[in-house]
Design an enzyme around this catalytic site. Structure first.
Site, short mmCIF file in Angstrom:
data_model
loop_
_atom_site.label_atom_id
_atom_site.label_comp_id
_atom_site.label_asym_id
_atom_site.label_seq_id
_atom_site.Cartn_x
_atom_site.Cartn_y
_atom_site.Cartn_z
N GLY A 131 42.54 34.13 34.53
CA GLY A 131 42.56 35.21 35.42
C GLY A 131 41.76 36.44 34.38
O GLY A 131 42.34 36.63 33.47
N ALA A 132 40.84 36.83 35.17
CA ALA A 132 39.87 38.11 34.34
C ALA A 132 40.82 38.95 33.46
O ALA A 132 40.48 39.29 32.43
CB ALA A 132 38.95 38.74 35.24
N ARG A 141 35.33 32.26 26.91
CA ARG A 141 35.01 31.82 28.56
C ARG A 141 33.83 32.39 28.81
O ARG A 141 33.61 33.85 28.36
CB ARG A 141 36.06 31.88 29.46
CG ARG A 141 37.22 30.74 29.11
CD ARG A 141 38.21 30.66 30.31
NE ARG A 141 37.53 30.37 31.28
CZ ARG A 141 38.38 30.12 32.41
NH1 ARG A 141 39.65 30.97 32.41
NH2 ARG A 141 37.87 29.83 33.82
N GLN A 181 44.54 27.06 41.27
CA GLN A 181 45.35 28.21 41.04
C GLN A 181 46.04 28.94 42.42
O GLN A 181 47.23 29.40 42.14
CB GLN A 181 44.36 29.36 40.61
CG GLN A 181 43.72 29.06 39.32
CD GLN A 181 42.50 28.22 39.21
OE1 GLN A 181 42.22 27.48 40.03
NE2 GLN A 181 41.74 28.52 38.30
N ASP A 207 35.55 37.85 39.22
CA ASP A 207 35.47 37.82 37.49
C ASP A 207 34.44 38.64 36.93
O ASP A 207 34.55 38.97 35.68
CB ASP A 207 35.34 36.42 37.45
CG ASP A 207 36.59 35.54 37.70
OD1 ASP A 207 37.69 35.46 36.87
OD2 ASP A 207 36.65 35.08 39.01
N ASN A 234 33.25 35.16 41.72
CA ASN A 234 34.90 34.56 41.72
C ASN A 234 34.91 33.11 41.68
O ASN A 234 34.14 32.58 41.74
CB ASN A 234 35.48 35.28 42.95
CG ASN A 234 36.84 35.35 43.08
OD1 ASN A 234 37.62 35.73 42.15
ND2 ASN A 234 37.56 34.80 43.98
O1 MRU Z 1 39.41 30.04 36.16
P1 MRU Z 1 40.54 31.31 36.36
O2 MRU Z 1 41.46 30.62 36.81
O3 MRU Z 1 40.51 32.12 35.07
O4 MRU Z 1 39.73 32.18 37.48
C1 MRU Z 1 39.74 33.27 37.43
C2 MRU Z 1 40.50 33.58 38.74
O5 MRU Z 1 41.70 34.08 38.29
C3 MRU Z 1 39.81 34.15 39.93
O6 MRU Z 1 38.58 33.71 40.09
C4 MRU Z 1 40.53 35.47 40.61
O7 MRU Z 1 40.38 35.42 41.95
C5 MRU Z 1 39.78 36.39 39.77
S1 MRU Z 1 40.63 37.06 38.41
C6 MRU Z 1 41.64 38.47 38.77
#
Ligand code: MRU
Length: 349
Positions: free
Chosen positions: A50-51, A87, A199, A240, A250
């Site tokens: 998550g960002a 990442r 997720q 993201d 996203n």
């Molecule tokens: O690959 P992840 O689980 O790190 O993915 C990012 C996210 O959680 C989503 O894209 C999310 O909708 C935005 S992050 C608040």
């Protein structure tokens, strides 16, 4: 955090304890991070994700790097660079590392460790404040939608997880949902499963269940059908990385939901702290880096292979929703149109 919950804690003994998001919701396990390498590994293997939380753990990683190197030197710089590369898509990661490095550059060797610890803590404290503001702006939007439609309840669709596991304290996309619940709004959430890492099914559903918010998990292809049948009043997702023209990256599959929403005249909002903007990118569709992940995330479900061994797999982690499909961006600074001028005005204040 959200009254009860926290994605990570910094202990007095200077270790960072994080919820292992890979095993939720069936196992409640935490992992202790003690070094910059531990932070990199936790980001890469998605123990945390998550960002926002990626940015938080990256910031603590830079703090650990200062402890390991003892000051701003080549080793520190190298470690910070490695953290920054852990990442590629969520820009909160790069934003947090840059912020930490800038502070380090201005701090004397004697003070660097103490100062960076303070900065990492303040980055997550600021996220809490941002999240609360996003919650209020977003819940106001939900109330307006209900008023306009003369409804006493609201059906919201979300994709992936943008709750407190992704951004302290209430998340981004889930923050207005938590706030709606606090306001006593009758809210129900359609939760996209979000293949391949699930997720939505594993994390968003768990978060909503913990907070007694009505929700239903659907597989990723159901949303369009629900929208055609008047079962979705509004879509809201996190982001993201959002470019200066409003194009928003996203989790993979967000774009298709935005297309379906557009076709059915359903508002599609993206909620984000301003640390998720990448104003250096003018055209998000062309220039936002998209993570390509291990094909085995798609090939296997719970260690069971579901795809013939010789069939190639492509595992794209994110997609970009073009600005024209986004009704508005909900940020801690207010709600703005997804276009260059409105985003610029947000930052001009
Ligand atoms: O690959 P992840 O689980 O790190 O993915 C990012 C996210 O959680 C989503 O894209 C999310 O909708 C935005 S992050 C608040």
């Amino acid at each position: 955090m959200n009254g009860k919950y926290k994605a990570f804690w910094l202990h007095d003994n200077e270790t960072l304890e994080v919820i292992d998001q890979r095993v939720l919701p069936f196992e409640k396990k935490t992992v202790i991070l003690k070094s910059s390498d531990d932070c990199i590994e936790a980001i890469k293997n998605m123990t945390i994700r998550g960002a926002g939380v990626i940015g938080n753990i990256a910031a603590f990683g830079v703090y650990f790097a200062a402890k390991e190197s003892g000051g701003y030197d080549e080793v520190f710089e190298k470690k910070a660079k490695l953290i920054k590369k852990s990442r590629p898509t969520a820009v909160n990661l790069m934003w947090a590392v840059d912020k930490m490095v800038q502070v380090a550059q201005k701090t004397t060797k004697d003070n660097i460790v103490k100062r960076l610890k303070k900065e990492a803590i303040s980055i997550s404290d600021e996220d809490c404040i941002r999240s609360k503001k996003i919650a209020n702006y977003g819940a106001d939007i939900f109330e307006n939608i209900m008023k306009k439609k003369q409804k006493t309840s609201i059906n919201v669709l979300t994709h992936c997880n943008a709750g407190w596991l992704a951004i302290v304290d209430d998340g981004s996309a889930l923050a207005p949902i938590y706030e709606a619940k606090r306001r006593g709004i009758d809210i129900h959430v359609w939760v996209d499963e979000t293949r391949p890492r699930n997720q939505g099914a594993n994390l968003t559903a768990w978060e909503l269940e913990q907070s007694n918010i009505k929700h239903t998990v659907i597989v990723d292809n159901v949303g369009g059908h629900l929208m055609q049948n008047d079962q979705v009043d509004v879509c809201i997702t996190g982001a993201d990385r959002v470019a200066s023209n409003g194009d928003s990256a996203n989790k993979i599959g967000t774009y298709l939901k935005a297309l379906a929403a557009y076709d059915n005249n359903i508002p599609f909002y993206i909620a984000l702290p301003t640390s998720t903007f990448d104003l250096g990118i003018k055209n998000g569709l062309h220039d936002i880096p998209i993570e390509i992940r291990d094909e085995n995330e798609v090939r296997f479900i719970n260690n069971t292979q579901i795809i013939p061994t010789n069939s190639p797999v492509l595992n794209v982690g994110f997609d970009v929703t073009p600005a024209k499909l986004i009704t508005a961006l909900i940020t801690e600074k207010g709600v703005c149109k997804a276009n260059f001028q409105s985003i610029k005005e947000l930052f001009d204040d």
